[in-house]
Design a protein around this motif. Structure first.
Motif, mmCIF file in Angstrom:
data_model
loop_
_atom_site.group_PDB
_atom_site.id
_atom_site.type_symbol
_atom_site.label_atom_id
_atom_site.label_comp_id
_atom_site.label_asym_id
_atom_site.label_seq_id
_atom_site.Cartn_x
_atom_site.Cartn_y
_atom_site.Cartn_z
ATOM 1 N N GLY A 193 2.959 10.992 -9.536
ATOM 2 C CA GLY A 193 2.434 11.116 -10.903
ATOM 3 C C GLY A 193 1.354 10.106 -11.250
ATOM 4 N N GLY A 194 1.213 9.059 -10.412
ATOM 5 C CA GLY A 194 0.145 8.086 -10.627
ATOM 6 C C GLY A 194 0.206 7.435 -12.001
ATOM 7 N N GLU A 195 -0.990 7.081 -12.475
ATOM 8 C CA GLU A 195 -1.129 6.361 -13.739
ATOM 9 C C GLU A 195 -0.357 7.025 -14.883
ATOM 10 N N LYS A 196 -0.449 8.355 -14.954
ATOM 11 C CA LYS A 196 0.135 9.075 -16.096
ATOM 12 C C LYS A 196 1.626 8.788 -16.216
ATOM 13 N N VAL A 197 2.291 8.765 -15.076
ATOM 14 C CA VAL A 197 3.741 8.550 -15.078
ATOM 15 C C VAL A 197 4.076 7.057 -15.109
ATOM 16 N N TRP A 198 3.279 6.248 -14.411
ATOM 17 C CA TRP A 198 3.694 4.864 -14.155
ATOM 18 C C TRP A 198 3.113 3.818 -15.091
ATOM 19 N N ALA A 199 1.996 4.120 -15.774
ATOM 20 C CA ALA A 199 1.273 3.084 -16.518
ATOM 21 C C ALA A 199 2.173 2.278 -17.459
ATOM 22 N N ASN A 200 3.181 2.904 -18.064
ATOM 23 C CA ASN A 200 4.013 2.163 -19.028
ATOM 24 C C ASN A 200 5.426 1.890 -18.541
ATOM 25 N N ARG A 201 5.669 2.063 -17.249
ATOM 26 C CA ARG A 201 7.042 1.913 -16.756
ATOM 27 C C ARG A 201 7.362 0.493 -16.284
ATOM 28 N N ARG A 202 6.350 -0.337 -16.202
ATOM 29 C CA ARG A 202 6.540 -1.763 -15.884
ATOM 30 C C ARG A 202 7.285 -1.971 -14.561
ATOM 31 N N GLU A 205 0.840 -1.202 0.000
ATOM 32 C CA GLU A 205 0.000 0.000 0.000
ATOM 33 C C GLU A 205 0.877 1.255 0.000
ATOM 34 N N GLN A 206 1.948 1.216 0.797
ATOM 35 C CA GLN A 206 2.863 2.368 0.829
ATOM 36 C C GLN A 206 3.433 2.639 -0.566
ATOM 37 N N LEU A 207 3.858 1.564 -1.232
ATOM 38 C CA LEU A 207 4.439 1.731 -2.568
ATOM 39 C C LEU A 207 3.413 2.335 -3.534
ATOM 40 N N LEU A 208 2.184 1.769 -3.534
ATOM 41 C CA LEU A 208 1.154 2.263 -4.457
ATOM 42 C C LEU A 208 0.811 3.722 -4.138
ATOM 43 N N ASN A 209 0.723 4.051 -2.846
ATOM 44 C CA ASN A 209 0.449 5.444 -2.458
ATOM 45 C C ASN A 209 1.516 6.384 -3.000
ATOM 46 N N ARG A 219 -5.576 -1.269 -7.989
ATOM 47 C CA ARG A 219 -4.679 -0.102 -7.975
ATOM 48 C C ARG A 219 -3.362 -0.450 -8.669
ATOM 49 N N ALA A 220 -2.873 -1.667 -8.376
ATOM 50 C CA ALA A 220 -1.614 -2.100 -8.997
ATOM 51 C C ALA A 220 -1.779 -2.189 -10.517
ATOM 52 N N ARG A 221 -2.945 -2.666 -10.960
ATOM 53 C CA ARG A 221 -3.177 -2.801 -12.405
ATOM 54 C C ARG A 221 -3.150 -1.430 -13.081
ATOM 55 N N LYS A 222 -3.831 -0.477 -12.470
ATOM 56 C CA LYS A 222 -3.891 0.879 -13.051
ATOM 57 C C LYS A 222 -2.499 1.494 -13.176
ATOM 58 N N ILE A 226 -3.091 -8.155 -14.666
ATOM 59 C CA ILE A 226 -1.723 -7.765 -14.295
ATOM 60 C C ILE A 226 -0.757 -8.818 -14.833
ATOM 61 N N PRO A 227 0.320 -8.381 -15.528
ATOM 62 C CA PRO A 227 1.295 -9.367 -16.002
ATOM 63 C C PRO A 227 1.935 -10.097 -14.818
ATOM 64 N N LEU A 228 1.959 -11.429 -14.896
ATOM 65 C CA LEU A 228 2.535 -12.241 -13.820
ATOM 66 C C LEU A 228 3.801 -12.927 -14.326
ATOM 67 N N VAL A 229 4.890 -12.736 -13.586
ATOM 68 C CA VAL A 229 6.168 -13.364 -13.920
ATOM 69 C C VAL A 229 6.472 -14.402 -12.853
ATOM 70 N N LEU A 230 7.025 -15.545 -13.250
ATOM 71 C CA LEU A 230 7.542 -16.490 -12.264
ATOM 72 C C LEU A 230 9.066 -16.449 -12.338
ATOM 73 N N ALA A 231 9.707 -16.518 -11.191
ATOM 74 C CA ALA A 231 11.169 -16.538 -11.143
ATOM 75 C C ALA A 231 11.580 -17.278 -9.886
ATOM 76 N N SER A 232 12.859 -17.713 -9.824
ATOM 77 C CA SER A 232 13.228 -18.638 -8.745
ATOM 78 C C SER A 232 13.675 -17.948 -7.452
ATOM 79 N N ASP A 233 14.264 -16.739 -7.525
ATOM 80 C CA ASP A 233 14.930 -16.138 -6.358
ATOM 81 C C ASP A 233 16.035 -17.066 -5.871
ATOM 82 N N GLY A 234 16.658 -17.788 -6.792
ATOM 83 C CA GLY A 234 17.640 -18.802 -6.415
ATOM 84 C C GLY A 234 19.068 -18.300 -6.497
#
Ligand SMILES: [Zn+2]
Length: 695
Positions: free
Chosen positions: A525-534, A515-519, A550-553, A589-597
């Protein structure tokens, strides 16, 4: 006769160049698609320019480019006759082109290349000259008289080259490798299945039916019969900590056996092991969360069993640890100073003064000092890549404290695998956040190795109850964790990344920190700045239902590590959150799997990860399908690293990174899934690994 303005000659030349470029593109689209992709990529390596238009065209590419060539010609004819429609259309096209260009300037400045700069300058010059022409009647009059002839001459020379070079290019269309009789899963939505693939150079020349592909073979083509096996795009493991646990000369390691030894066992083993530790050395090991929380296991208890030897034990993860008095001296810690920003002291992370227990940024630098990043051990890295290729993994993302050292090593090793070196936030004592170093990659390996971006660790983790929850931990109602960064620091990290156009991967493991991160994304800049920054959230525990929309937006990508989806032996804790998978996908929302290995870690196996994500024993409703899991490891992984134009699917024009698997992962039983291997791994058209010799 009035003198012909020089601008007219330049305009005629640019006009002819424009027609020629479209004509060449049209020819390449028909006869040599791989070359077209390569050309477009050189023109716009950021992927923001013509490549975007190109990939959105799909199968219409030849028609699009032919159409543009004809339209441009028509425009020229229109201009000679000064027809109004041509002028209006041209004005509209210039406006559109200038508009598109504004979105390309930033990525161009971030990764400037000669090709991209020249291409952009040509486009700007064209627009400027057209405007100049359109707005000045006397110039138009001269152009009508003089330019037609000039244009005609330039065009006829261009046409000659097109007719001569076009077919020559097309004749080149013989593949280097064909892979036939395969069960190809392309991971592309348009054509998910095929029988065969043709590879030319480093790229995919064609994907289709056996007969089609066989017709692309010449006498020198290597033919590989896949015998009906499943072929998938190369797997990208986009979250790796490349480090070796036992390779620092002045550190002796101890293995307590298993993930959750008892406190008694830990103390006994330390007492025993200190006798083997050379004078001046540090003893290091993982004590596990059970022993860490045991009231009997304290720095004072370590002092009793190891009065003269430095002992440093990590808890269940690298986010918490414990030191005896000798270790404090060994590391040279100033115990009178308060913990560094985003760091904590104390078993329950509530202490502000030194007590020998360290969390987060008070812990990580000690860990980095105690273990080796392996950047001197080239043999180990070579072996690591081969081990990865045995699972069909063709790309790795290394989170790196010292990106430059790893890049130097990658250049020495020169392995044919793709690596993204992600600069990992390195904490230092005091309250100052450090700007991460962005290291340059030498040209010799720049086709495989990339390095830019920032990885930050926004919170701790549930294992040591440091991840900040919105409700208390189920098994310890006295705590709900704590946020590591003040909001202003989060905003500073976000704004700086935007300012320098750096991709972000942010470790977030709880709902309060999510929640802190999304806030703060909203506050910068919200959606306008972040929507395409992945922006990528790593781990994504605590992305609760109310936070998902909120994360999707905000265009967030979620990278899950399946090893944390089960009841972890290393974690007795009960955090009041869960880790969504299926809901993430269903929300778009795009979902990635990764190992953290890390090297030699069992969870590196992508098929073990796929098994866990597709069963999800704790929350079966959140399990995803095997197809979704594979896409998360390939297509979406590529998207999350801005390389979806060249990696992640098996499509014409993309880089030939693929694996032929030992068994069909869509059909084998759940138990057999982790036994899957690659029998042949190809990276950029090169055979990087093969289980059996290839004739
Ligand atoms: Zn990690």
């Amino acid at each position: 006769m009035k003198a012909r303005p020089i601008g007219i000659t330049i305009l005629a030349f640019l006009f002819a160049l424009n027609v020629a470029v479209y004509a060449v593109f049209a020819l390449l689209a028909v006869f040599n698609h791989g070359a077209l992709v390569a050309v477009l990529h050189t023109l716009s390596p950021s992927g923001a320019g013509p490549e975007t238009i190109h990939s959105s065209m799909g199968r219409l590419q030849p028609i699009y480019y032919s159409g543009m060539a004809i339209l441009t010609c028509a425009m020229a004819v229109g201009f000679w006759k000064l027809q109004n429609w041509a002028r209006i259309v041209m004005l509209a096209l210039i406006a559109l082109s200038l508009l598109l260009m504004t979105t390309e300037v930033r990525p161009l400045l971030a990764t400037p290349t000669a090709g991209a700069i020249i291409f952009t300058l040509v486009r700007i010059a064209l627009s400027v000259f057209w405007l100049w022409y359109l707005l000045r009647r006397p110039v138009r009059d001269v152009f009508r008289r003089e330019a037609a002839a000039a244009f005609g001459r330039v065009l006829s020379v261009g046409a000659f080259f097109l007719f001569v070079l076009g077919p020559a290019q097309a004749q080149n269309d013989v593949s280097d490798i064909i892979l036939v009789n395969a069960n190809v899963f392309t991971a592309s939505n348009a054509h998910p299945h095929a029988e065969a693939i043709a590879i030319k150079g480093e790229r995919i020349l064609a994907v289709g039916m056996n007969q089609e592909i066989i017709s692309l073979a010449g006498p020198k083509t290597k033919k590989i019969d896949a015998a009906g096996r499943l072929v998938i795009p190369g797997i990208l493991d986009t979250h790796i900590h490349y480090m070796l646990m036992d390779a620092v000369p002045d550190v002796t390691t101890v293995d307590f056996g298993g993930f959750a030894p008892t406190c008694k066992h830990v103390l006994e083993m330390v007492a025993d092991k200190v006798n083997d530790v050379s004078v001046g050395n540090l003893l290091f090991g993982f004590m596990g969360a059970n022993a860490f929380f045991d009231p009997e296991c304290t720095p004072a208890a370590l002092d009793r069993v190891a009065p003269h030897t430095a002992v440093f034990l990590a808890g269940g993860t690298v986010h918490a640890g414990m030191l005896n008095s000798a270790a404090v001296k060994w590391f040279g810690i100033d115990t009178s100073a308060s913990p560094p920003l985003a760091g904590w002291y104390g078993k329950n992370a509530k202490s502000k003064t030194w007590d020998g227990v360290v969390h987060n940024s008070a812990m990580l630098p000690l860990f980095v000092r105690a273990i080796s990043d392996g950047s001197k051990d080239d043999e180990k890295l070579r072996k690591y890549f081969v081990d990865e290729a045995r699972w069909g993994i063709t790309g790795n993302t290394f989170m790196e404290y010292k990106p430059a050292a790893r890049i130097e090593q990658l250049a020495r090793v020169n392995a044919p695998f793709r690596v993204w070196v992600m600069p990992f936030a390195q904490y230092e004592t005091g309250q100052k956040r450090r700007r991460l170093q962005q290291a340059t990659v030498p040209p010799a390996i720049a086709d495989r190795v990339t390095s830019h971006g920032e990885k930050w660790v926004l919170d701790g983790e549930p294992v040591h109850r440091t991840a900040p929850m919105r409700a208390p931990y189920a098994d310890d109602p006295t705590t709900s964790g704590q946020t590591d960064y003040p909001d202003a620091e989060v905003r500073a990290i976000l704004s700086e990344a935007v300012q320098h156009n750096l991709p972000l991967m942010i470790h977030v493991t709880a709902d309060r920190s999510t929640e802190q991160l999304l806030n703060q994304m909203d506050a910068t800049g919200g959606e306008k700045v972040w929507a395409n920054r992945r922006l990528r959230i790593e781990h994504g525990n605590g992305l609760m239902e109310d936070l998902i929309p909120r994360a999707r937006k905000l265009g967030v990508i979620v990278a899950e590590n399946p090893m944390y989806l089960g009841e972890l032996p290393l974690s007795p804790q009960r955090p009041p959150v869960w880790t969504p998978c299926r809901s993430v996908l269903e929300a778009g929302i795009p979902l990635v799997l990764a190992s953290d290995g890390r090297p030699d870690f069992p969870f590196l196996n992508p098929f073990l990860n796929i098994q866990i994500a597709t069963t999800y024993a704790l929350y079966p409703k959140e399990a995803i399908t095997r197809e979704q899991a594979l896409i998360a490891f390939t297509r979406t992984a590529a998207y999350s690293e801005f390389v979806e134009d060249r990696l992640g699917t098996l499509e014409v024009g993309k880089l030939a990174d693929l694996a032929v698997l030992s068994q069909d992962i869509f059909k084998v039983s759940n138990d057999d899934l982790p036994k899957t291997e690659s029998v042949l791994t190809i990276v950029g058209g090169n055979i990087a690994y093969s289980r059996e010799p290839i004739q």
